[in-house]
Design an enzyme around this catalytic site. Structure first.
Site, PDB file in Angstrom:
ATOM      1  N   HIS A 302       5.807   4.554   2.028  1.00  0.00           N
ATOM      2  CA  HIS A 302       4.552   4.702   2.771  1.00  0.00           C
ATOM      3  C   HIS A 302       4.716   5.825   3.790  1.00  0.00           C
ATOM      4  O   HIS A 302       3.838   6.688   3.910  1.00  0.00           O
ATOM      5  CB  HIS A 302       4.173   3.387   3.444  1.00  0.00           C
ATOM      6  CG  HIS A 302       2.811   3.382   4.040  1.00  0.00           C
ATOM      7  ND1 HIS A 302       1.687   3.738   3.328  1.00  0.00           N
ATOM      8  CD2 HIS A 302       2.371   3.084   5.290  1.00  0.00           C
ATOM      9  CE1 HIS A 302       0.614   3.644   4.105  1.00  0.00           C
ATOM     10  NE2 HIS A 302       1.006   3.257   5.305  1.00  0.00           N
ATOM     11  N   GLU A 313       9.409   0.132   7.829  1.00  0.00           N
ATOM     12  CA  GLU A 313       9.575   0.270   6.383  1.00  0.00           C
ATOM     13  C   GLU A 313      11.057   0.406   6.018  1.00  0.00           C
ATOM     14  O   GLU A 313      11.517  -0.183   5.034  1.00  0.00           O
ATOM     15  CB  GLU A 313       8.792   1.470   5.855  1.00  0.00           C
ATOM     16  CG  GLU A 313       8.861   1.576   4.332  1.00  0.00           C
ATOM     17  CD  GLU A 313       7.986   2.663   3.742  1.00  0.00           C
ATOM     18  OE1 GLU A 313       7.775   2.655   2.515  1.00  0.00           O
ATOM     19  OE2 GLU A 313       7.521   3.547   4.505  1.00  0.00           O
ATOM     20  N   LYS A 334       3.847  12.143   2.119  1.00  0.00           N
ATOM     21  CA  LYS A 334       2.892  12.384   3.204  1.00  0.00           C
ATOM     22  C   LYS A 334       3.376  13.486   4.140  1.00  0.00           C
ATOM     23  O   LYS A 334       2.591  14.036   4.911  1.00  0.00           O
ATOM     24  CB  LYS A 334       2.626  11.101   3.991  1.00  0.00           C
ATOM     25  CG  LYS A 334       1.857  10.030   3.234  1.00  0.00           C
ATOM     26  CD  LYS A 334       1.585   8.814   4.108  1.00  0.00           C
ATOM     27  CE  LYS A 334       0.815   7.727   3.374  1.00  0.00           C
ATOM     28  NZ  LYS A 334       1.628   7.042   2.343  1.00  0.00           N
ATOM     29  N   HIS A 339      -1.815  12.009   5.322  1.00  0.00           N
ATOM     30  CA  HIS A 339      -2.109  10.627   4.942  1.00  0.00           C
ATOM     31  C   HIS A 339      -3.559  10.539   4.477  1.00  0.00           C
ATOM     32  O   HIS A 339      -4.479  10.686   5.267  1.00  0.00           O
ATOM     33  CB  HIS A 339      -1.866   9.710   6.140  1.00  0.00           C
ATOM     34  CG  HIS A 339      -1.948   8.248   5.830  1.00  0.00           C
ATOM     35  ND1 HIS A 339      -2.336   7.751   4.608  1.00  0.00           N
ATOM     36  CD2 HIS A 339      -1.666   7.156   6.608  1.00  0.00           C
ATOM     37  CE1 HIS A 339      -2.302   6.435   4.639  1.00  0.00           C
ATOM     38  NE2 HIS A 339      -1.897   6.054   5.843  1.00  0.00           N
ATOM     39  N   PHE A 398      -3.967  -1.059   7.737  1.00  0.00           N
ATOM     40  CA  PHE A 398      -4.505  -1.806   8.875  1.00  0.00           C
ATOM     41  C   PHE A 398      -5.052  -3.144   8.389  1.00  0.00           C
ATOM     42  O   PHE A 398      -5.548  -3.268   7.276  1.00  0.00           O
ATOM     43  CB  PHE A 398      -5.618  -1.012   9.549  1.00  0.00           C
ATOM     44  CG  PHE A 398      -5.147   0.159  10.377  1.00  0.00           C
ATOM     45  CD1 PHE A 398      -3.804   0.411  10.579  1.00  0.00           C
ATOM     46  CD2 PHE A 398      -6.063   1.012  10.970  1.00  0.00           C
ATOM     47  CE1 PHE A 398      -3.368   1.491  11.346  1.00  0.00           C
ATOM     48  CE2 PHE A 398      -5.652   2.097  11.745  1.00  0.00           C
ATOM     49  CZ  PHE A 398      -4.310   2.331  11.928  1.00  0.00           C
TER      50      PHE A 398
END
Length: 412
Positions: A302, A313, A334, A339, A398
């Site tokens: 991520h 993570e 990313k 993102h 989120f």
């Protein structure tokens, strides 16, 4: 449960429109991040984003249709079209009801909401276009793929923040494996480079303010990281039941074998410090795939470049993989694409399939001063040719929502 394979890939990203252009730039470690051009950001604290720079809508859509579609929809439709051509897949009256469109999106048409709210306040209700609602609702990526290309199977939009694209791919995988459909266009798209989004994420202290060095701003796992960069674009993969793909002689990028999803039950924006939700999600995907942690060689992380996400993570990977965590290659793409929020899992599913097919792990750029606790192999700086038997892609959003998928090298 039927076996499911990836047979087509389509990409519209800040690194370029099209799979070839994006993959070449990704493996070369190029950054797609630069000054914002969509609006005058000179008075904003954050003045950088990862915008799609070379997209020509007329190459993908009829101009009359395109003018009533938000950018996130245009990107989804264009990526689906590329995936269809890449797979040499034809939708016919005979197979249409067995082909799905399952696409993730986070914020939908926020720029158009911003635009027409201003028009409403200044000029009144009569100046609102009748296309306003169809332009802004998040399900129109999936909906327009169905309308334009004629898919009549499962039609679903997943809106789970930054995990949406990965959840969409996982749900498409399940639909095909269970026999609900034979093929599905799936992934994610997003385009919210607008004042409200930039201002809103900055208010949460989530964005990098490294305006003077955009290409260096996204720094996953680096000690000096200070937030993520808003990106835009879309990534769609075509998933097919193995027997369906083989019957038509399709090329196969990878086999999709596992899907996990979980909730943190903790906080609206922050993960628990022990990474519990991510741990359970990765474990669920491994169990679904019938794999041991040692079977995974590469993870598309991520890796947002926010202080807490990258740390948590890394902790979660160590908890799931134990000693094998230090033998894995992990990269955050990313660092180059920014993102893409709800679209992130779409392009990263495509990157995962390409990594497995090409036996190449993309790099994490800007990792110059590693965080002491982020001590895994993040493929710093340079892409790596390596043996990738199986690869995992992580997405966390989120609301404490988590999604993980696993693909492996196809072997007959």
């Amino acid at each position: 449960m039927r076996r499911v394979v990836v047979t087509g890939v389509g990409l519209v990203t800040p690194l370029g429109t099209g799979v070839a252009k994006t993959w070449e730039a990704l493996c070369a470690g190029k950054s797609g991040i630069g000054p914002i051009t969509r609006f005058d950001a000179s008075q904003h604290a954050v003045q950088i984003a990862a915008e799609v720079k070379d997209f020509q809508v007329e190459d993908h859509l009829d101009a009359k249709v395109a003018k009533h579609l938000e950018l996130f929809v245009q990107y989804a439709v264009a990526a689906a079209g590329e995936a269809m051509r890449d797979a040499a897949f034809a939708i016919t009256p005979e197979n249409a009801s067995r082909v799905g469109s399952i696409v993730g999106c986070g914020l939908g048409g926020l720029p158009t909401i911003e635009k027409y709210h201003k028009i409403y306040l200044e000029k009144g209700e009569r100046r609102i276009t009748p296309f306003f609602i169809p332009m802004v609702i998040p399900n129109m990526g999936a909906g327009q793929i169905s309308i334009i290309y004629g898919t009549k199977g499962p039609n679903l939009s997943v809106t789970t923040a930054c995990a949406a694209g990965t959840h969409a791919v996982g749900e498409a995988f399940r639909s095909i494996a269970s026999g609900e459909c034979d093929a599905a266009f799936t992934g994610g798209s997003e385009s919210v480079v607008c004042p409200l989004a930039v201002g809103g994420f900055h208010a949460m202290k989530a964005l990098s303010t490294r305006n003077d060095a955009p290409a260096k701003a996204s720094r996953p796992f680096d000690k000096d990281r200070d937030g993520f960069i808003i990106g835009e674009g879309g990534g769609i993969v075509l998933l097919e039941a193995l027997e369906h793909a083989q019957a038509r002689g399709a090329k196969i990028y990878a086999e999709m074998v596992g899907y996990g999803l979980s909730g943190d039950g903790y906080h609206v924006a922050a993960p628990p410090e022990d990474g519990d939700g991510a741990v359970r999600c990765m474990q669920m995907a491994l169990k679904d795939a019938g794999m041991q942690p040692s079977d995974i060689d590469y993870i598309n992380g991520h890796g947002t470049s926010t202080p807490l996400n990258d740390l948590v993570e890394s902790r979660a990977v160590k908890r799931v993989f134990g000693d094998h965590a230090y033998k894995l290659a992990i990269s955050s793409t990313k660092s180059m694409t920014g993102h893409l929020l709800g679209g992130a899992g779409g392009i990263e599913a495509a990157f995962t399939a390409l990594a497995v097919k090409n036996q190449m792990a993309p790099p994490t750029i800007n990792l110059e001063n590693p965080d002491a606790e982020c001590d895994l192999d993040y493929v710093p700086g340079t892409a790596r040719a390596m043996n990738i038997r199986a690869a995992m892609s992580n997405s966390f959003g989120f609301g404490g929502t988590n999604a993980v998928i696993i693909m492996k090298r196809f072997e007959g």
